[in-house]
Design a protein around this motif. Structure first.
Motif, PDB file in Angstrom:
ATOM      1  N   SER A   1      87.604  66.071 112.891  1.00 32.54           N
ATOM      2  CA  SER A   1      87.173  65.392 114.074  1.00 32.54           C
ATOM      3  C   SER A   1      87.009  63.995 113.790  1.00 32.54           C
ATOM      4  O   SER A   1      86.683  63.287 112.536  1.00 32.54           O
ATOM      5  CB  SER A   1      85.574  65.843 114.297  1.00 32.54           C
ATOM      6  OG  SER A   1      85.695  67.301 114.560  1.00 32.54           O
TER       7      SER A   1
ATOM      8  N   TYR B   1      76.999  69.932 115.805  1.00 32.12           N
ATOM      9  CA  TYR B   1      77.432  69.077 116.758  1.00 32.12           C
ATOM     10  C   TYR B   1      76.515  68.309 117.801  1.00 32.12           C
ATOM     11  O   TYR B   1      76.408  67.291 117.833  1.00 32.12           O
ATOM     12  CB  TYR B   1      78.376  70.060 117.661  1.00 32.12           C
ATOM     13  CG  TYR B   1      79.281  69.049 118.704  1.00 32.12           C
ATOM     14  CD1 TYR B   1      80.573  68.852 118.540  1.00 32.12           C
ATOM     15  CD2 TYR B   1      78.646  68.799 120.097  1.00 32.12           C
ATOM     16  CE1 TYR B   1      81.249  68.036 119.320  1.00 32.12           C
ATOM     17  CE2 TYR B   1      79.506  67.843 120.696  1.00 32.12           C
ATOM     18  CZ  TYR B   1      80.690  67.540 120.669  1.00 32.12           C
ATOM     19  OH  TYR B   1      81.354  66.765 121.481  1.00 32.12           O
TER      20      TYR B   1
ATOM     21  N   SER C   1      81.145  72.351 121.043  1.00 32.20           N
ATOM     22  CA  SER C   1      80.717  72.877 120.045  1.00 32.20           C
ATOM     23  C   SER C   1      80.961  74.580 120.117  1.00 32.20           C
ATOM     24  O   SER C   1      80.922  75.106 121.464  1.00 32.20           O
ATOM     25  CB  SER C   1      79.114  72.694 119.881  1.00 32.20           C
ATOM     26  OG  SER C   1      78.450  73.430 120.820  1.00 32.20           O
TER      27      SER C   1
ATOM     28  N   SER D   1      72.748  73.828 116.296  1.00 32.33           N
ATOM     29  CA  SER D   1      74.167  73.165 116.477  1.00 32.33           C
ATOM     30  C   SER D   1      74.142  72.103 115.628  1.00 32.33           C
ATOM     31  O   SER D   1      73.460  70.834 115.937  1.00 32.33           O
ATOM     32  CB  SER D   1      74.380  72.992 117.963  1.00 32.33           C
ATOM     33  OG  SER D   1      75.479  72.170 118.138  1.00 32.33           O
TER      34      SER D   1
ATOM     35  N   THR E   1      81.623  73.250 106.867  1.00 31.86           N
ATOM     36  CA  THR E   1      81.849  72.007 107.348  1.00 31.86           C
ATOM     37  C   THR E   1      81.450  70.990 106.170  1.00 31.86           C
ATOM     38  O   THR E   1      80.233  71.079 105.454  1.00 31.86           O
ATOM     39  CB  THR E   1      80.732  71.599 108.699  1.00 31.86           C
ATOM     40  OG1 THR E   1      81.003  72.628 109.499  1.00 31.86           O
ATOM     41  CG2 THR E   1      80.970  70.248 109.002  1.00 31.86           C
TER      42      THR E   1
ATOM     43  N   PHE F   1      82.302  62.025 119.507  1.00 28.78           N
ATOM     44  CA  PHE F   1      83.733  62.657 119.111  1.00 28.78           C
ATOM     45  C   PHE F   1      84.557  62.038 120.210  1.00 28.78           C
ATOM     46  O   PHE F   1      84.480  62.509 121.392  1.00 28.78           O
ATOM     47  CB  PHE F   1      83.005  64.069 119.274  1.00 28.78           C
ATOM     48  CG  PHE F   1      82.472  64.779 118.045  1.00 28.78           C
ATOM     49  CD1 PHE F   1      82.914  65.490 117.076  1.00 28.78           C
ATOM     50  CD2 PHE F   1      80.940  64.819 117.985  1.00 28.78           C
ATOM     51  CE1 PHE F   1      82.360  65.749 115.995  1.00 28.78           C
ATOM     52  CE2 PHE F   1      80.227  65.026 116.865  1.00 28.78           C
ATOM     53  CZ  PHE F   1      81.092  65.716 116.150  1.00 28.78           C
TER      54      PHE F   1
END
Length: 258
Positions: free
Chosen positions: A228, A182, A102, A180, A161, A193
């Protein structure tokens, strides 16, 4: 050639002979630029560049020629202009890994405090291209999160995003957009991920992007497109990240195919 007719010392991380061909026939501003780089290394990060008049006299060039050399070093991130203060030697560029790490983690590894300013938090219908990348039906709802990226308090990028709402129906309830994304996906929503496909290109910022990032529209930017995927190959997110070319570089570890 530079003012004292010497080639700046060769460095393995720079162009051979500082980019000056053996015949020496180069634009005068470029010779001054090569000599300025020597001065930049001598002065050190944060030091003020001597005045325009002093440098023009030192290199025996016009101020127009000197300005062109300085302007290129500003664009390349070696110098920084501060309104009303002058021109200073810039700090080293931030290095972001091209990997499943990230932005937050990438900055923390360099001792930099990551931050974000939320610009857009919305639901919208996916167009055909976005739907294909996220493996959803055109018109299906996606969550769009747009944030300015901060390194300490400096604005360095802009990130958008897109995530399928059908997969993450509770995201906006559990996610703090100042933190974050992520980490939220992994720790709060159990996402794994596994891999990502990423494309990097250079662009100029739009007027809106330049205003949000606080930069000159003529400054080259690094644009990253990423999709991703999870362990089953399912799309998790589609990300468009714009980074200041004068403040960022990217690194990747390459391995030979087995």
């Amino acid at each position: 050639m530079p003012a004292d007719n010497r080639i700046p010392p060769h460095r393995a991380d720079g162009p051979v002979r500082a980019g000056i061909p053996e015949h020496g026939r180069i634009p005068r501003y470029y010779a001054v630029k090569a000599e300025l780089l020597v001065l930049v290394d001598e002065l050190g990060v944060g030091a003020a560049l001597p005045s325009e008049r002093e440098l023009a006299e030192r290199f025996a060039v016009s101020r127009v020629t000197l300005r062109q050399a300085v302007a290129e070093l500003v664009l390349e991130g070696r110098l920084q202009r501060r309104q009303g203060s002058g021109t200073f030697v810039a700090p080293p560029k931030l290095v972001q890994p091209l990997s499943l790490v990230s932005y937050t983690e990438g900055m923390r590894r360099q001792g930099v405090h990551p931050g974000r300013t939320v610009i857009t938090l919305e639901r919208l219908p996916a167009d055909d291209g976005l739907a294909a990348e996220l493996a959803i039906e055109p018109g299906a709802t996606v969550i769009h999160i747009e944030r300015v990226l901060l390194a300490d308090t400096e604005r360095v990028g802009l990130e958008s995003t897109y995530l399928p709402e059908s997969r993450f129906p509770t995201l906006l309830e559990v996610f703090d957009p100042a933190t974050s994304l992520y980490a939220c996906l992994v720790d709060r929503l159990g996402v794994t991920f596994a891999e990502a496909e990423e494309r990097v290109e250079t662009v100029l910022a739009t007027p809106r992007e330049a205003l949000l990032i606080g930069t000159n529209p003529a400054l080259p930017m690094l644009l990253l497109h990423r999709v991703s995927l999870d362990a089953k190959g399912g799309p998790i997110e589609r990300v468009r990240s714009l980074y200041r070319g004068d403040r960022f570089s990217f690194t990747a570890r390459l391995r030979a195919d087995s």
